[in-house]
Structures are given as structure tokens and as C-alpha cells.
Motif scaffolding. Structure first.
Motif, PDB file in Angstrom:
ATOM      1  N   ARG A   1     -57.217   4.854  12.379  1.00 28.82           N
ATOM      2  CA  ARG A   1     -57.699   5.700  11.189  1.00 28.82           C
ATOM      3  C   ARG A   1     -58.002   4.752  10.177  1.00 28.82           C
ATOM      4  O   ARG A   1     -57.326   3.371   9.921  1.00 28.82           O
ATOM      5  N   PRO A   2     -59.092   4.942   9.403  1.00 26.58           N
ATOM      6  CA  PRO A   2     -59.348   4.289   8.280  1.00 26.58           C
ATOM      7  C   PRO A   2     -58.356   4.271   7.241  1.00 26.58           C
ATOM      8  O   PRO A   2     -57.931   5.141   7.182  1.00 26.58           O
ATOM      9  N   VAL A   3     -58.435   3.212   6.301  1.00 28.72           N
ATOM     10  CA  VAL A   3     -57.340   3.205   5.555  1.00 28.72           C
ATOM     11  C   VAL A   3     -57.078   4.550   4.553  1.00 28.72           C
ATOM     12  O   VAL A   3     -55.864   4.789   4.223  1.00 28.72           O
ATOM     13  N   ALA A   4     -58.341   5.018   4.164  1.00 26.42           N
ATOM     14  CA  ALA A   4     -58.398   6.170   3.430  1.00 26.42           C
ATOM     15  C   ALA A   4     -57.721   7.532   4.108  1.00 26.42           C
ATOM     16  O   ALA A   4     -57.596   8.469   3.207  1.00 26.42           O
ATOM     17  N   GLU A   5     -57.670   7.397   5.477  1.00 24.66           N
ATOM     18  CA  GLU A   5     -57.076   8.557   6.132  1.00 24.66           C
ATOM     19  C   GLU A   5     -55.787   8.438   6.629  1.00 24.66           C
ATOM     20  O   GLU A   5     -55.321   9.149   7.373  1.00 24.66           O
ATOM     21  N   ARG A   6     -55.168   7.230   6.470  1.00 28.83           N
ATOM     22  CA  ARG A   6     -53.754   7.047   6.899  1.00 28.83           C
ATOM     23  C   ARG A   6     -52.794   7.468   6.246  1.00 28.83           C
ATOM     24  O   ARG A   6     -52.728   8.149   4.997  1.00 28.83           O
ATOM     25  N   LEU A   7     -51.645   7.937   7.102  1.00 34.82           N
ATOM     26  CA  LEU A   7     -50.664   8.825   6.505  1.00 34.82           C
ATOM     27  C   LEU A   7     -49.657   7.824   5.840  1.00 34.82           C
ATOM     28  O   LEU A   7     -49.622   6.645   6.036  1.00 34.82           O
ATOM     29  N   VAL A   8     -48.934   8.217   4.828  1.00 33.03           N
ATOM     30  CA  VAL A   8     -47.952   7.502   4.084  1.00 33.03           C
ATOM     31  C   VAL A   8     -46.595   7.940   4.425  1.00 33.03           C
ATOM     32  O   VAL A   8     -46.224   9.063   4.831  1.00 33.03           O
ATOM     33  N   PRO A   9     -45.294   7.077   4.429  1.00 38.21           N
ATOM     34  CA  PRO A   9     -44.299   7.448   4.760  1.00 38.21           C
ATOM     35  C   PRO A   9     -43.850   8.710   4.114  1.00 38.21           C
ATOM     36  O   PRO A   9     -42.952   9.665   4.711  1.00 38.21           O
ATOM     37  N   ALA A  10     -44.099   8.910   2.869  1.00 39.46           N
ATOM     38  CA  ALA A  10     -43.664  10.297   2.213  1.00 39.46           C
ATOM     39  C   ALA A  10     -44.092  11.429   2.726  1.00 39.46           C
ATOM     40  O   ALA A  10     -43.642  12.488   2.637  1.00 39.46           O
TER      41      ALA A  10
END
Length: 59
Positions: free
Chosen positions: A21-30
Motif C-alpha cells: 500500500r502507499p504510505v497514505a493508505e497504510r494501517l497503523v498499529p492502533a
């Protein structure tokens, strides 16, 4: 009441998913525990409430 939540398997899944995924669409651990809470609230509607005027209301 401390609780330990094992996220190792979920983090591996998330890293693999984020790799394409592009950076803007990545999931974050939270996002992982937030999604769990949302699914739990859907399954147990009594937990999905709010406070207003010192009273608890359930949707």
C-alpha cells in the motif's frame, strides 16, 4: 486490571498488508485494537452507549 494483548500475529499480517500500500493508505498499529472494540460493540449493543446530562443511554 492490567491485561496483555498478544499482537504479534496481527502485526505480521498488518506489515504484509501495508507492504503493498502507499504510505497514505497504510494501517497503523492502533487500528487493530480499535477494530476489535468496534466489532465487540456491534456484537454486544449494550456496551455501545454514551453519557448525557449525567445519565447513561444505550443505542
Amino acid at each position: 486490571m492490567p491485561t496483555t494483548i498478544e499482537l504479534a500475529v496481527a502485526m505480521v499480517w498488518m506489515r504484509q498488508r501495508n507492504a503493498s500500500r502507499p504510505v497514505a493508505e497504510r494501517l497503523v498499529p492502533a487500528a487493530l485494537p480499535l477494530k476489535s472494540v468496534a466489532l465487540g460493540a456491534r456484537q454486544v449493543p449494550e456496551l455501545n452507549g454514551y453519557r448525557k446530562d449525567s445519565r447513561t443511554s444505550v443505542k
